[in-house]
Design a protein around this motif. Structure first.
Motif, PDB file in Angstrom:
ATOM      1  N   GLU A  77       0.830  -1.208   0.000  1.00  0.00           N
ATOM      2  CA  GLU A  77       0.000   0.000   0.000  1.00  0.00           C
ATOM      3  C   GLU A  77       0.863   1.256   0.000  1.00  0.00           C
ATOM      4  OE1 GLU A  77      -2.884  -0.240   3.158  1.00  0.00           O
ATOM      5  OE2 GLU A  77      -3.629  -2.149   2.405  1.00  0.00           O
ATOM      6  N   LYS A  78       1.957   1.253   0.757  1.00  0.00           N
ATOM      7  CA  LYS A  78       2.867   2.408   0.766  1.00  0.00           C
ATOM      8  C   LYS A  78       3.501   2.606  -0.598  1.00  0.00           C
ATOM      9  CE  LYS A  78       3.994   2.476   5.640  1.00  0.00           C
ATOM     10  NZ  LYS A  78       5.015   2.291   6.677  1.00  0.00           N
ATOM     11  N   ARG A  79       3.847   1.526  -1.265  1.00  0.00           N
ATOM     12  CA  ARG A  79       4.402   1.647  -2.616  1.00  0.00           C
ATOM     13  C   ARG A  79       3.401   2.295  -3.561  1.00  0.00           C
ATOM     14  NH1 ARG A  79       7.591  -4.020  -3.921  1.00  0.00           N
ATOM     15  NH2 ARG A  79       9.153  -3.795  -2.289  1.00  0.00           N
ATOM     16  N   MET A  80       2.138   1.917  -3.433  1.00  0.00           N
ATOM     17  CA  MET A  80       1.098   2.513  -4.274  1.00  0.00           C
ATOM     18  C   MET A  80       0.953   4.002  -3.973  1.00  0.00           C
ATOM     19  SD  MET A  80      -0.302   0.440  -6.448  1.00  0.00           S
ATOM     20  CE  MET A  80      -1.818   1.282  -6.827  1.00  0.00           C
ATOM     21  N   GLU A  81       0.951   4.364  -2.692  1.00  0.00           N
ATOM     22  CA  GLU A  81       0.831   5.770  -2.305  1.00  0.00           C
ATOM     23  C   GLU A  81       2.004   6.587  -2.832  1.00  0.00           C
ATOM     24  OE1 GLU A  81       0.454   5.844   1.933  1.00  0.00           O
ATOM     25  OE2 GLU A  81      -1.517   4.878   1.894  1.00  0.00           O
ATOM     26  N   GLN A  82       3.213   6.034  -2.757  1.00  0.00           N
ATOM     27  CA  GLN A  82       4.394   6.748  -3.255  1.00  0.00           C
ATOM     28  C   GLN A  82       4.286   6.987  -4.748  1.00  0.00           C
ATOM     29  OE1 GLN A  82       7.576   4.225  -1.914  1.00  0.00           O
ATOM     30  NE2 GLN A  82       7.693   5.208   0.084  1.00  0.00           N
ATOM     31  N   LYS A  83       3.794   6.014  -5.475  1.00  0.00           N
ATOM     32  CA  LYS A  83       3.619   6.176  -6.920  1.00  0.00           C
ATOM     33  C   LYS A  83       2.583   7.254  -7.221  1.00  0.00           C
ATOM     34  CE  LYS A  83       4.965   1.586  -8.433  1.00  0.00           C
ATOM     35  NZ  LYS A  83       6.130   1.977  -9.180  1.00  0.00           N
ATOM     36  N   GLU A  84       1.483   7.257  -6.465  1.00  0.00           N
ATOM     37  CA  GLU A  84       0.437   8.257  -6.684  1.00  0.00           C
ATOM     38  C   GLU A  84       0.951   9.661  -6.369  1.00  0.00           C
ATOM     39  OE1 GLU A  84      -2.930   7.073  -4.377  1.00  0.00           O
ATOM     40  OE2 GLU A  84      -3.271   5.286  -5.600  1.00  0.00           O
ATOM     41  N   ASN A  85       1.725   9.802  -5.299  1.00  0.00           N
ATOM     42  CA  ASN A  85       2.270  11.113  -4.943  1.00  0.00           C
ATOM     43  C   ASN A  85       3.280  11.597  -5.984  1.00  0.00           C
ATOM     44  OD1 ASN A  85       0.743  11.280  -2.637  1.00  0.00           O
ATOM     45  ND2 ASN A  85       2.318  10.419  -1.328  1.00  0.00           N
TER      46      ASN A  85
END
Length: 89
Positions: A77-85
């Motif tokens: 989930e953190k990897r997904m958030e980093q990509k979105e940011n």
């Protein structure tokens, strides 16, 4: 964009339906039945290389696929958030 899920495997983020923690979700009889049916249907791909900690549910080209991974759900989930940011900056 792609999300690396281990074992030299990545999935398209737009095909991702959900990321689920195996310890928490397999307490449910429905989840266990879903995973058993997916395995019998040849929809499960084990990229964990060891004891899986989470699974991802994807849909692409009308096909559901379940990926078992060694990473816990929080890390993915953190990897997904980093990509979105990164995309929105």
């Amino acid at each position: 964009m792609y999300l690396s899920i281990g074992g030299d495997m990545a999935v398209r983020d737009r095909t991702l339906i959900g990321i689920f923690d195996l310890d928490n979700t397999t307490c449910s009889r429905d989840t266990r039945a879903f995973l058993t049916a997916a395995e019998q249907g040849g929809q499960v791909v084990d990229v964990s290389g060891a004891l899986p900690k989470s699974f991802l549910l994807t849909e692409e080209f009308g096909m559901d696929r379940v990926y078992l991974t060694q990473f816990n759900a929080g890390i993915l989930e953190k990897r997904m958030e980093q990509k979105e940011n990164t995309i929105h900056v």
